[in-house]
Motif scaffolding. Sequence first.
Motif, PDB file in Angstrom:
ATOM      1  N   THR A 136       8.993   4.249   0.663  1.00  0.00           N
ATOM      2  CA  THR A 136       8.085   3.181   0.244  1.00  0.00           C
ATOM      3  C   THR A 136       7.992   2.130   1.339  1.00  0.00           C
ATOM      4  N   PRO A 142       4.657   3.621  -2.675  1.00  0.00           N
ATOM      5  CA  PRO A 142       4.923   4.818  -1.866  1.00  0.00           C
ATOM      6  C   PRO A 142       4.128   4.823  -0.555  1.00  0.00           C
ATOM      7  N   LEU A 194       6.151  10.548  -4.988  1.00  0.00           N
ATOM      8  CA  LEU A 194       7.263   9.812  -5.602  1.00  0.00           C
ATOM      9  C   LEU A 194       7.032   9.717  -7.099  1.00  0.00           C
TER      10      LEU A 194
END
Length: 523
Positions: free
Chosen positions: A321, A343, A349
């Motif tokens: 991230t 992300p 994710l």
Amino acid sequence: MNPSLYQGPSVGDLVVTAVARGGERTAFISDHARWSYRELGALISQAVQVLKARGLQRGDAVATLSANRPEAFLITAAAYLMGLRLTWMNPTSSEDDHAYILEDSGVRTLFVDPEAFAERAARLVQRVPRVGRVMGFGPLGALGEDLLAAMAGHAPQPLRNEAEADDVCVLVYTGGTTGRPKGVAHTHRVHVQMILTEMADWDWPRELRFLALTPITHASGAMIMPVLLKSGTYAMTQGFTPDKFCRLVQQHRITATFLVPTMVYVLLDHPGRAQADLSSLQLIIYGASPMSPARLIEGMRVFGPVFMQLYAQSEAPNTVTVLHQHEHDPEHHPERLASCGTPCVGAQLALLDDEGRPVADGEVGEICVRGPIVMQGYWNKPEETAKAFRHGWLYTGDMARRDADGYLYIVDRSKDMIISGGFNVYPREVEDVLATHPAVASSAVVGVPDEKWGEAVRALVVLRAGASVAAEELMALVRERKGPVHTPKAIDFVDALPVTGLGKLDKKAIRARYWQGQQRAVH
């Protein structure tokens, strides 16, 4: 259809591209060297020729043990091009860990910084007979060959990549729950994905002069290739002090750097900072542990809107991230200063429960990642790999919630891990060392809130009947066996450790003593 038609690049291909693009621009600056891209290409070529002349070939295992110096990158670049399997050894780790890593990774050739690690290397060779060759970034005496002197005997040749995308290029060792470090195996495909994502999704300044003060075996080293591919300058130095940081930023007009939160705090509190000209800084990347929102606001007042946060882990390096500079908005979205962002471009994710089911926004789940950024697995540890890979995802061990706008907030860890000053500490490793002292009956190690370190290592120790020992003696024991990062900042002697109804050590109860009143159980 020829399968090679769709074969992706290796990092070696990216090295060739970076060198060709850079020309006479400055590639590296260190405490003792300054190389242009043309000089860098020549040195890499000479290093490759030496390694080939010594019989090294694709798939062979090598390791580096060095402080921050560009010569260490020569071996990294040569390994990328030749398809060698390189182990980066953390310079802050203990001799015991270094010996284990060399044995576990099957290294036969060790490259050493003679100024910092000649004596350590001599002991390691005695402990790990498999290591049959030692080469130094300078004279090593009877211990081994001077790599730089050997390179001088070869004329530079054009760089040529021989590695393939699915070759294992790097092993990165991280702490282990079993008391031993785990080797995270990365293929070229993983590192190419990481590099391209860093280039695409980070807030790089146009004129890129990057300063590395943290070990290049870790996050800052994973930023070398993006800097080079942008024809920037990568400056590195050995060790961090606020005075050194200010001097180097001013001297080289540094525009970007990577700092762990502890370093930011030290800079903010340093009386000499106000007299330094740090106006060239356009990007401060921070990560490795969460930063206090209050101190982040203070940092923005001092340095300006230059902060960008990364969140990742060794198993999915550098690009899970990102919280961009424009998302650091204390006026309109102060709550996001506690977030690790959204992300990265291309990152897959999810927040999942133990059964692999997604949790709703606002609920806590484990951060899970999949895709080309994920490690191949833990080296020689299939059971550990299987624990990490569940339901088609990499379970990171970090617990988080997601708000309605998609921002993630880490609230706790499912792994029994401490992050102190940006370094990972697994309590089991410290507890195993404490258990070797004859006065110690049992112990529990946890991370506790600390304004400087984020989390500080703290040990609770139960002594054997009639035994006594000073806390300083136990701290010295851990420092000798594991190094300063793992050494407890404080030791509490207790009569007993809390246990659950099943008789297991209750770490949650111990942590609750120190984290009561905190908004999150990580710092």
